[in-house]
Write a protein that holds these residues in place. Structure first.
Motif, PDB file in Angstrom:
ATOM      1  N   MET A 117      -9.435  29.923 -12.606  1.00 16.12           N
ATOM      2  CA  MET A 117      -8.462  30.680 -13.394  1.00 16.12           C
ATOM      3  C   MET A 117      -8.465  30.202 -14.841  1.00 16.12           C
ATOM      4  O   MET A 117      -8.329  31.007 -15.774  1.00 16.12           O
ATOM      5  N   SER A 118      -8.631  28.903 -15.054  1.00 12.22           N
ATOM      6  CA  SER A 118      -8.703  28.373 -16.419  1.00 12.22           C
ATOM      7  C   SER A 118      -9.859  29.004 -17.185  1.00 12.22           C
ATOM      8  O   SER A 118      -9.718  29.353 -18.362  1.00 12.22           O
ATOM      9  N   CYS A 121      -9.116  32.514 -18.260  1.00 13.40           N
ATOM     10  CA  CYS A 121      -8.251  32.504 -19.444  1.00 13.40           C
ATOM     11  C   CYS A 121      -9.025  32.145 -20.713  1.00 13.40           C
ATOM     12  O   CYS A 121      -8.627  32.538 -21.814  1.00 13.40           O
ATOM     13  N   MET A 149      -5.888  25.473 -19.198  1.00  9.74           N
ATOM     14  CA  MET A 149      -4.921  26.459 -18.730  1.00  9.74           C
ATOM     15  C   MET A 149      -3.559  26.313 -19.404  1.00  9.74           C
ATOM     16  O   MET A 149      -2.906  27.309 -19.733  1.00  9.74           O
ATOM     17  N   ASN A 152      -4.210  27.968 -22.953  1.00  6.58           N
ATOM     18  CA  ASN A 152      -4.561  29.384 -23.020  1.00  6.58           C
ATOM     19  C   ASN A 152      -3.537  30.296 -22.350  1.00  6.58           C
ATOM     20  O   ASN A 152      -3.230  31.373 -22.871  1.00  6.58           O
ATOM     21  N   LEU A 153      -3.047  29.895 -21.173  1.00  7.51           N
ATOM     22  CA  LEU A 153      -2.161  30.799 -20.433  1.00  7.51           C
ATOM     23  C   LEU A 153      -0.908  31.173 -21.219  1.00  7.51           C
ATOM     24  O   LEU A 153      -0.542  32.356 -21.270  1.00  7.51           O
ATOM     25  N   ILE A 156      -1.587  33.864 -23.651  1.00  2.00           N
ATOM     26  CA  ILE A 156      -1.890  35.169 -23.068  1.00  2.00           C
ATOM     27  C   ILE A 156      -0.620  35.842 -22.556  1.00  2.00           C
ATOM     28  O   ILE A 156      -0.368  37.019 -22.856  1.00  2.00           O
ATOM     29  N   VAL A 157       0.182  35.117 -21.802  1.00  3.64           N
ATOM     30  CA  VAL A 157       1.318  35.745 -21.110  1.00  3.64           C
ATOM     31  C   VAL A 157       2.666  35.383 -21.720  1.00  3.64           C
ATOM     32  O   VAL A 157       3.693  35.956 -21.329  1.00  3.64           O
ATOM     33  N   ALA A 162       4.330  31.762 -18.460  1.00  4.59           N
ATOM     34  CA  ALA A 162       3.393  30.708 -18.081  1.00  4.59           C
ATOM     35  C   ALA A 162       4.102  29.610 -17.293  1.00  4.59           C
ATOM     36  O   ALA A 162       3.561  29.088 -16.309  1.00  4.59           O
ATOM     37  N   ALA A 177      -2.263  40.839 -12.848  1.00  6.10           N
ATOM     38  CA  ALA A 177      -3.083  40.094 -13.800  1.00  6.10           C
ATOM     39  C   ALA A 177      -3.470  40.958 -14.991  1.00  6.10           C
ATOM     40  O   ALA A 177      -3.517  40.477 -16.127  1.00  6.10           O
ATOM     41  N   VAL A 182      -4.121  38.645 -18.261  1.00  5.11           N
ATOM     42  CA  VAL A 182      -5.102  37.648 -17.842  1.00  5.11           C
ATOM     43  C   VAL A 182      -6.447  38.320 -17.538  1.00  5.11           C
ATOM     44  O   VAL A 182      -7.511  37.800 -17.882  1.00  5.11           O
TER      45      VAL A 182
END
Length: 265
Positions: A117-118, A121, A149, A152-153, A156-157, A162, A177, A182
């Motif tokens: 997932m990292s 992202c 993560m 970046n997360l 993004i969100v 996050a 997602a 994401v």
């Protein structure tokens, strides 16, 4: 590095650098041969010694990447030292992804968990399918995030979302997602790899210098004021106008023909 001889996890398909970050071995956990070879190849791209105009991150197996090899964590004599060494290796890869000025596309089939997932992202564009699922997976084993993560997360969100995703170890389905950003978009499950490769090839045929400028502007926007960003945009578009790609793009528009960015980069 002018070739990829001896590197089994990376390949150059035309102008697309393909990096396998997981294989069917060990249940599609993160493959550190792929990570290390990917770092070498990306470093060569940034140095101009390897000719690639886009990057494709891919998992070879049912999943993009199921995260770290937890059984290997359990078997380590010194778990802290072992996991720390793995994180440092992964982070060199993430730094190399961040440093590359060409577009990075992730083909996210199946699960992208933990470091998987990292890496989603960290990509510029992430293509998934209806069955794609993402999960931080760190709290479930009592760990904290790695692979960027936690940086970046939130970008993004948003920070609040996050926090919830990380603290609750939330599973993000494909639609969710995409909704939170994401994943970029969805295609059929059996089309994920082909579509991601198509996007990578399309971008590889595009104005590489303009993509590099876009990525630099986006990277700097998070810490810049509006006035500073406007100045950066002025400098960037002025520079772009004088590049071969900038000249070709404008000339092709005026002449009503398709721009040839492959030979005018």
């Amino acid at each position: 590095m002018t070739s990829l001889d001896g590197l089994s996890r990376v390949s150059l398909e035309g102008d697309v650098l393909r990096i396998a970050i997981a294989t069917a071995d060990n249940g599609t956990s993160l493959d550190f041969d792929g990570v290390d070879q990917g770092t070498q190849a990306l470093t060569a791209v940034s140095a101009g010694t390897l000719a690639a105009r886009s990057v494709l991150l891919i998992g070879e197996g049912a999943n993009f990447c199921a995260g770290g090899n937890v059984r290997a964590f359990a078997g380590a004599e010194n778990r802290g030292e072992f996991v720390g060494d793995l994180a440092r290796t992964l982070h060199e890869f993430v730094r190399a992804i961040d440093a590359t000025e060409v577009p990075v596309i992730a083909a996210v089939q199946g699960w992208a968990a933990g470091a998987g997932m990292s890496l989603v992202c960290a990509a510029d564009i992430a293509i998934g399918g209806p069955s794609t699922k993402l999960r931080p997976a760190y709290p479930s084993i009592g760990y904290t995030p790695d692979g960027g993560m936690s940086w970046n997360l939130p970008r993004i969100v948003g920070v609040a979302r996050a926090r919830e995703i990380l603290l609750t170890d939330a599973v993000l389905g494909a639609d969710e997602a995409v909704r939170v950003g994401v994943l970029s978009r969805l295609v059929g499950d059996d089309e994920v790899k082909d579509e991601a490769l198509r996007v990578a090839r399309t971008l590889a045929a595009g104005p590489t210098s303009a993509y590099a400028g876009i990525k630099r502007l986006l990277e700097g926007s998070g810490s810049a004021t509006l006035s500073e960003q406007l100045d950066a945009e002025t400098a960037s578009i002025s520079a772009a106008a004088g590049t071969p790609a900038g000249r070709e793009g404008v000339d092709a528009f005026v002449e009503k023909r398709r721009a040839d960015f492959a030979t005018n980069r």
